[in-house]
Enzyme design. Structure first.
Site, short mmCIF file in Angstrom:
data_model
loop_
_atom_site.label_atom_id
_atom_site.label_comp_id
_atom_site.label_asym_id
_atom_site.label_seq_id
_atom_site.Cartn_x
_atom_site.Cartn_y
_atom_site.Cartn_z
N GLU A 1 -3.44 -0.03 8.12
CA GLU A 1 -2.47 0.52 8.84
C GLU A 1 -2.63 -0.19 10.31
O GLU A 1 -3.55 -0.32 10.86
CB GLU A 1 -2.43 1.83 8.99
CG GLU A 1 -1.91 2.56 7.82
CD GLU A 1 -1.71 3.84 8.01
OE1 GLU A 1 -1.54 4.52 9.09
OE2 GLU A 1 -1.98 4.93 6.98
N GLU B 1 -7.90 8.42 6.20
CA GLU B 1 -8.06 9.10 7.34
C GLU B 1 -8.59 10.47 7.30
O GLU B 1 -7.95 11.56 7.67
CB GLU B 1 -6.67 9.11 8.31
CG GLU B 1 -6.31 7.61 8.72
CD GLU B 1 -5.18 7.76 9.88
OE1 GLU B 1 -4.90 8.81 10.36
OE2 GLU B 1 -4.78 6.57 10.05
N ASN C 1 -7.49 1.78 9.81
CA ASN C 1 -6.19 2.07 10.59
C ASN C 1 -6.56 2.18 11.87
O ASN C 1 -7.41 2.66 12.44
CB ASN C 1 -5.65 3.28 10.00
CG ASN C 1 -5.29 3.53 8.66
OD1 ASN C 1 -5.37 2.46 8.08
ND2 ASN C 1 -4.89 4.72 8.13
N HIS D 1 -3.13 10.57 0.58
CA HIS D 1 -2.72 10.71 1.83
C HIS D 1 -2.10 12.08 2.34
O HIS D 1 -1.14 12.01 2.80
CB HIS D 1 -1.67 9.46 2.07
CG HIS D 1 -1.63 8.70 3.39
ND1 HIS D 1 -1.59 7.48 3.52
CD2 HIS D 1 -1.02 9.53 4.42
CE1 HIS D 1 -1.23 7.53 4.90
NE2 HIS D 1 -1.05 8.64 5.49
N ARG E 1 0.93 -1.15 0.05
CA ARG E 1 -0.05 0.03 0.11
C ARG E 1 0.86 1.14 0.09
O ARG E 1 1.77 1.44 0.98
CB ARG E 1 -1.11 -0.02 1.49
CG ARG E 1 -1.83 1.15 1.57
CD ARG E 1 -2.43 1.36 2.42
NE ARG E 1 -3.45 2.54 2.77
CZ ARG E 1 -3.40 3.49 3.46
NH1 ARG E 1 -2.76 3.18 4.92
NH2 ARG E 1 -3.89 4.48 3.56
N TYR F 1 -4.53 1.74 16.07
CA TYR F 1 -3.09 1.88 16.76
C TYR F 1 -3.60 1.75 18.27
O TYR F 1 -2.84 0.99 18.79
CB TYR F 1 -2.21 3.05 16.65
CG TYR F 1 -1.66 2.91 15.16
CD1 TYR F 1 -0.58 2.79 14.66
CD2 TYR F 1 -2.60 3.81 14.00
CE1 TYR F 1 -0.05 2.71 13.35
CE2 TYR F 1 -2.22 3.94 12.68
CZ TYR F 1 -0.88 3.19 12.39
OH TYR F 1 -0.31 3.25 11.26
C1 FCB Z 1 -1.61 7.32 10.87
C2 FCB Z 1 -1.23 7.78 9.37
C3 FCB Z 1 0.27 7.29 8.97
C4 FCB Z 1 1.05 7.28 9.92
C5 FCB Z 1 0.60 6.48 11.18
C6 FCB Z 1 1.61 6.40 12.39
O1 FCB Z 1 -2.52 8.25 11.33
O2 FCB Z 1 -2.09 7.40 8.63
O3 FCB Z 1 0.65 8.12 7.96
O4 FCB Z 1 1.68 8.45 10.37
O5 FCB Z 1 -0.43 7.27 11.46
#
Ligand code: FCB
Length: 458
Positions: A351, A165, A292, A120, A76, A294
């Site tokens: 992500e 995002e 995405n 992006h 990607r 985290y």
């Molecule tokens: C996300 C973004 C990516 C990267 C990660 C850590 O929000 O899409 O570009 O910076 O965080």
């Protein structure tokens, strides 16, 4: 215990143009809003910029060779709009297209599926000068840009992501002002939100009509499972508002053709006149949702918080990996929630990953065992969700290589490949890259303990 993924599960790695390419003023590329923003002193840690980044613009061939070495089935990346259309619209810069032609052809030669994102975050500055995303016309410029790329590449590329995002674009860029273009104006943020969604819907329609083969088109949202810090009515309400602000503000229009009532009500977003008329376009069916993720968010009411009375907290006993809470269970909960609340046909984790600043040891190895632990535990959460019937079709690690981490510059390293910026941009496979190669090869792993210390915030 053994974790095995369904056959055909797609493994990949992700990057983004401004974060890795460099070559910021080469071959006719015009400045993007991130070039402008990062050059204003104080905006980025250590005043870093993406001028050179990981120099992928020149090292793309070596980078594809590394992907091949990892046995990566999919990659990607994102197209840089200001490389393709330096004036934002109108005449095409053939040298910009050439770069991506070379990249895509090299990927295909290496048997790697290209999985591009159209946007992006690197809006051509010339379009920001004309009002940026708060200007409705930008949705149309985006549609033209999307059609152009699909016309050119859809003979070879069938998977496409429209936006990455949009929350970050509209809220961090136009409301909180901490990302490019650095504006703090809630009316602008509301308009940006709406025009991003409109641009997405228009683009999906245009892309399908010019495509040379049936396409799989999706959008990538940053989504976080949101929990209340306590059972108090104030905290529960704060968590509900935060969930509307981060998650439902994009999910509800895409899947149900409406904004959450918290957004237009309590949070006071005023969308452009007649915005409801655009929902038929915004709900144009997509083939997959890109997620995405985290971390999760634990939220409490805070009367002093601005612009809204909620605050995310660090719950006691939670562990951190540099930037964010380590919470694999949050990804599981998020996926279950998506299945429960939205008619999603397919999900790709577009992500997931973590920043760890492990250095290179004397034997030239990067022993990033914390990252391996992180990846194993998050990927296991994805597997559990699949077992429960969530249609997750693939997983992309963020990131293929260390890169420019937006307002944190080069101080954060998310790559499974180490980039030695000081030393001719040398690439070194981290231990996590080897672990990922093995995971791809086996389509899973045996659960192990790689790291036993508590994760701590740096
Ligand atoms: C996300 C973004 C990516 C990267 C990660 C850590 O929000 O899409 O570009 O910076 O965080």
């Amino acid at each position: 215990m053994e974790i095995r993924f369904p056959e055909g599960f797609l493994w990949g790695a992700a990057t983004a143009s401004y974060q890795i390419e460099g070559g910021w003023n080469e071959d006719g590329r015009s400045p993007s809003i991130w070039d402008t923003f990062s050059k204003i002193p104080g905006n980025i840690r250590h005043n870093d910029t993406g001028d050179v980044a990981a120099d992928h613009y020149h090292r793309w061939k070596e980078d594809v060779a590394l992907m091949k070495n990892l046995g990566l089935p999919a990659y990607r990346f994102s197209f840089a709009w200001p490389r393709i259309l330096p004036s934002g619209s109108g005449s095409v810069n053939s040298k910009g297209l050439d770069f991506y032609d070379r990249l895509v052809d090299e990927l295909l030669k290496a048997d790697i599926l290209p999985f591009p994102t159209l946007y992006h975050w690197d809006l051509p500055q010339v379009l920001e000068d004309r009002g940026g995303w708060p200007n409705r016309q930008t949705a149309h410029y985006f549609t033209d840009y999307a059609s152009l790329l699909v016309e050119h590449f859809s003979d070879r590329v069938s998977n496409w992501i429209t936006l990455n995002e949009p929350f970050v674009v509209s809220m961090l860029g136009y409301l909180e002002g901490i990302f490019a273009p650095g504006i703090s104006d809630q009316t602008a943020a509301a308009a940006a939100t709406h025009h991003l969604l409109l641009g997405h819907g228009l683009a999906v329609q245009a892309m399908r009509s010019v495509a040379r083969q049936p396409l799989q088109i999706g959008i990538t949202l940053n989504l976080n499972f949101t929990e209340s810090a306590s059972k108090s009515p104030e905290d529960l309400e704060a968590a509900r508002l935060r969930d509307a602000y981060v998650n439902r503000i994009f999910l509800d229009p895409l899947f149900y053709g409406k904004y959450p009532e918290e957004i237009t009500g309590k949070l006071g977003f005023n969308f452009p006149v007649d915005y409801q008329k655009d929902f038929t376009t915004i709900t144009t069916p997509i083939d997959f949702l890109g997620v995405n993720n985290y971390f999760r968010e634990v939220v409490r009411y805070d009367a002093d918080a601005a612009p809204f009375h909620f605050q995310t907290i660090q719950p006691e006993g939670s562990t951190y990996s540099e930037m964010w809470e380590f919470s694999p269970h949050g990804l599981y909960d998020l996926l279950m929630r998506l299945k429960r609340d939205y008619p999603v046909k397919a999900i790709y984790i577009t992500e997931n990953g973590t920043s760890i600043t492990d250095g290179i040891d004397a034997d030239s190895r990067v022993r990033d065992s914390r990252r391996i632990q992180y990846l194993q535990d998050y990927i296991t959460a994805v597997h559990q969700a699949i077992q429960k019937g969530v249609p997750v079709k693939g997983y992309f690690v963020w990131s293929l290589m260390d890169n420019f981490e937006w307002n944190r510059g080069y101080s954060r390293r998310f790559g499974i490949i180490y980039v030695d910026y000081e030393n001719s941009q040398q690439r070194i496979l981290k231990d996590s890259a080897r672990w990922y190669r093995e995971t791809i090869r086996q389509n899973g792993f045996k659960l192990k303990t790689y790291y036993t210390e508590p994760f701590a915030e740096a």
